[in-house]
Design a protein around this motif. Sequence first.
Motif: not given
Length: 144
Positions: A57-71
């Motif tokens: 079993a392996q963890w299914v991860t989504s492609p890393s989304a770009p971090r928000s620059l707004a904060g």
Amino acid sequence: MTPVETTAPTPDVDADAGATALPGAHQGGFQRLPTAPVDVPATDSGPAEDGEPLPEAQWVTSPSAPRSLAGGALTMAVIALIVSFFVGWGFPLGLVAIVLAIISLRRPRDSTVVAAWALALGILSVLYSGGWLLWAAGQAGLAE
């Protein structure tokens, strides 16, 4: 007035005349408590019959989304605004906040409300810093 014709109730809704139920007493209907366990059919989920091991079993991860620059833009704008209340040399922080806010406004996943606040506070900090620098230049005799 004409009298209302009444009919006898059907057996499925007829109350037992001899039994008067107290409020909250069980009157039939449910066969189990609402929180009682429910039977779940068994499934075949063990290892294969021939002894073949199950796949790892392996963890299914989504492609890393770009971090928000707004904060980050808002944080930089608030720091620049606080610095601009005291000295005029905080305007580079305000310029960085403005650039980050504009980039954040162009990105589809960033919060536009946070980016708009960052842009407004960044512009305000640059104006305050510019006022400090003009006042300092006037005191030094550089601006006539």
